[in-house]
Motif scaffolding. Structure first.
Motif, short mmCIF file in Angstrom:
data_model
loop_
_atom_site.label_atom_id
_atom_site.label_comp_id
_atom_site.label_asym_id
_atom_site.label_seq_id
_atom_site.Cartn_x
_atom_site.Cartn_y
_atom_site.Cartn_z
N ASN A 14 -1.63 -6.03 18.61
CA ASN A 14 -2.82 -6.47 17.86
C ASN A 14 -2.84 -8.00 17.67
N TYR A 15 -1.98 -8.70 18.41
CA TYR A 15 -1.87 -10.15 18.23
C TYR A 15 -2.03 -10.81 19.60
N LEU A 16 -3.11 -11.56 19.78
CA LEU A 16 -3.41 -12.22 21.05
C LEU A 16 -3.24 -13.72 20.90
N ARG A 17 -2.47 -14.31 21.78
CA ARG A 17 -2.30 -15.76 21.80
C ARG A 17 -3.08 -16.31 23.00
N ILE A 18 -4.01 -17.19 22.72
CA ILE A 18 -4.89 -17.74 23.74
C ILE A 18 -4.58 -19.22 23.95
N PHE A 48 -15.43 -21.99 26.77
CA PHE A 48 -15.51 -21.44 25.42
C PHE A 48 -16.18 -20.07 25.44
N GLU A 49 -17.24 -19.94 26.24
CA GLU A 49 -17.96 -18.67 26.30
C GLU A 49 -17.07 -17.56 26.88
N GLU A 50 -16.25 -17.90 27.87
CA GLU A 50 -15.34 -16.91 28.45
C GLU A 50 -14.24 -16.53 27.47
N ILE A 51 -13.72 -17.53 26.75
CA ILE A 51 -12.71 -17.22 25.73
C ILE A 51 -13.30 -16.31 24.67
N GLU A 52 -14.52 -16.62 24.23
CA GLU A 52 -15.16 -15.80 23.20
C GLU A 52 -15.34 -14.36 23.67
N ARG A 53 -15.81 -14.19 24.91
CA ARG A 53 -16.03 -12.82 25.38
C ARG A 53 -14.71 -12.06 25.51
N LEU A 54 -13.68 -12.70 26.05
CA LEU A 54 -12.40 -12.03 26.19
C LEU A 54 -11.80 -11.71 24.83
N ALA A 55 -11.90 -12.66 23.89
CA ALA A 55 -11.38 -12.41 22.54
C ALA A 55 -12.11 -11.24 21.90
N ALA A 56 -13.43 -11.18 22.04
CA ALA A 56 -14.21 -10.07 21.48
C ALA A 56 -13.80 -8.75 22.11
N LEU A 57 -13.52 -8.76 23.42
CA LEU A 57 -13.06 -7.54 24.10
C LEU A 57 -11.73 -7.08 23.53
N PHE A 58 -10.79 -8.01 23.36
CA PHE A 58 -9.49 -7.64 22.81
C PHE A 58 -9.62 -7.13 21.37
N VAL A 59 -10.46 -7.76 20.58
CA VAL A 59 -10.67 -7.30 19.21
C VAL A 59 -11.24 -5.89 19.22
N VAL A 81 -15.76 -26.03 17.43
CA VAL A 81 -16.88 -25.20 17.91
C VAL A 81 -16.35 -23.86 18.41
N LEU A 82 -15.25 -23.89 19.18
CA LEU A 82 -14.65 -22.64 19.65
C LEU A 82 -14.16 -21.81 18.48
N VAL A 83 -13.54 -22.45 17.50
CA VAL A 83 -13.05 -21.73 16.33
C VAL A 83 -14.19 -21.00 15.61
N GLU A 84 -15.32 -21.68 15.46
CA GLU A 84 -16.48 -21.04 14.82
C GLU A 84 -16.94 -19.83 15.60
N LYS A 85 -16.95 -19.92 16.93
CA LYS A 85 -17.35 -18.80 17.77
C LYS A 85 -16.41 -17.61 17.55
N LEU A 86 -15.11 -17.88 17.55
CA LEU A 86 -14.14 -16.80 17.39
C LEU A 86 -14.17 -16.21 15.99
N LYS A 87 -14.36 -17.06 15.01
CA LYS A 87 -14.38 -16.57 13.62
C LYS A 87 -15.53 -15.60 13.40
N ILE A 261 0.49 -10.32 22.94
CA ILE A 261 0.14 -10.51 24.34
C ILE A 261 -0.46 -11.91 24.46
N ARG A 262 -0.39 -12.46 25.67
CA ARG A 262 -0.80 -13.86 25.86
C ARG A 262 -1.83 -13.99 26.97
N LEU A 263 -2.76 -14.89 26.74
CA LEU A 263 -3.78 -15.22 27.73
C LEU A 263 -3.64 -16.69 28.06
N THR A 264 -3.34 -17.01 29.32
CA THR A 264 -3.12 -18.40 29.70
C THR A 264 -4.45 -19.14 29.81
N ALA A 265 -4.37 -20.45 29.92
CA ALA A 265 -5.58 -21.28 29.95
C ALA A 265 -6.47 -20.96 31.14
N ASP A 266 -5.86 -20.48 32.23
CA ASP A 266 -6.65 -20.11 33.40
C ASP A 266 -6.96 -18.62 33.45
#
Length: 328
Positions: A14-18, A48-59, A81-87, A261-266
């Protein structure tokens, strides 16, 4: 679709590191190779949009904690801006950040406002001269100021990460406790871990028991009961607000309770800090894969997670990337 992420051993993740960038503005004691790095081309880094979508999928699959790492995440432009999207992702309960602290003075308050709950700040020495030797940058005062800014910003947790290395900084452990003993921070003493090209040697690794013995000659450490998924053995320093954590990956690993689990920058998935880099989530995402198709890829990767990582002598052979390209 909300189902816990679990591996073949029943461990729930339940813990994702991006990692939001592979770049850094200086090196720490264990993450960056000594030779010059070649950074990934910008188009290979998740947007940022890809990170947001992947984070939402993991959540949606069961993740409720996200940590932003790097490289150095604060050098990613418009990070708040990314933090606001994820929050804004429903179901995400905790959003934190790992940083070297060099630019935290100007970002601590904006990141806290945007939604960061806690920060981990890397600092391997309290000696300004030694700091330059380790990091190749004269940013010691800036990092201390960044720690002060984090405390002023009112984060729920402020942790200081110290990689302990024999012959380098093991004699400073008590100095760290004295320096921060009046502050509500947790100092995390980390066993030196082997990563690609970081000059790891068994002789430079200070074991947990030795670190604890050093501190207990001067301070009384009171054990703190933690969740089974905690990576640190935690203690309260009796008589002071400062806490101590020991990350014992090498001598007393915590694989059985690992929930990370970890998600690399690429956009590649790693199920363990020491495993080889897994398949790309970025490529199928950019090719139009559905959430269900992405979830199948993630589940297949989790099924390959080890029961426990190999012995120290073998770990250097398993890593295919330096720490800076994995994410802390």
């Amino acid at each position: 679709m909300r189902s816990p992420l679990a591996d073949g051993f029943g461990r729930r993740h339940n813990y994702l590191r991006i990692s939001v960038t592979d770049q850094c503005n200086f090196r720490c004691g264990y993450c960056m190779p000594h030779e010059d790095m070649e950074w990934l081309p910008r188009q290979e880094i998740l947007s940022f949009e890809e990170i947001e979508r992947l984070a939402a999928l993991f959540v949606n699959l069961g993740v409720d904690k996200v940590r932003l790492t790097g490289g150095e995440p604060t050098i990613r432009k418009e990070l708040p801006v990314l933090v606001e999207k994820l929050k804004g992702i429903k179901g995400l309960e905790h959003l934190s950040l790992t940083t070297n602290g060099a630019t935290l003075r100007s970002l601590a308050a904006p990141l806290r406002t945007a939604g960061i709950n806690g920060v981990n700040i890397s600092l391997d020495t309290l000696d300004p001269v030694k700091f330059v030797e380790i990091t190749r940058r004269d940013h010691f005062v800036r990092v201390l100021d960044g720690i002060s800014a984090a405390l002023e910003a009112g984060y729920q947790s402020v942790k200081i990460n110290v990689v302990v290395m024999a012959g380098v900084n093991e004699d400073e452990m008590c100095d760290f406790v004295r320096h921060f003993r009046e502050h509500p921070v947790e100092i995390r003493f980390i066993e030196f871990m082997p990563f690609l090209a970081n000059d790891w040697q068994r002789a430079k690794m200070v074991p947990y028991r030795e670190m604890r013995n050093r501190l207990e000659r001067e301070f009384s450490l009171v054990p703190i009961v933690t969740d089974k998924s905690a990576v640190a053995k935690e203690f309260q320093v009796e008589g002071f607000p400062v806490r101590i954590g020991f990350i014992t990956s090498m001598t007393e690993h915590f694989c059985s309770g690992c929930n990370r689990i970890r998600l690399t920058a690429d956009g590649r998935l790693r199920v363990c800090l020491f495993s080889k880099t897994g398949p790309s989530l970025r490529d199928p995402l950019r090719a139009g894969a559905t959430d269900d198709e992405m979830a199948e890829i993630i589940g297949a990767v989790l099924s390959t997670k080890w029961a426990g990582h190999p012995p120290m002598s073998q770990l250097i052979q398993t890593n295919d990337r330096p720490m800076i390209m994995i994410g802390g």
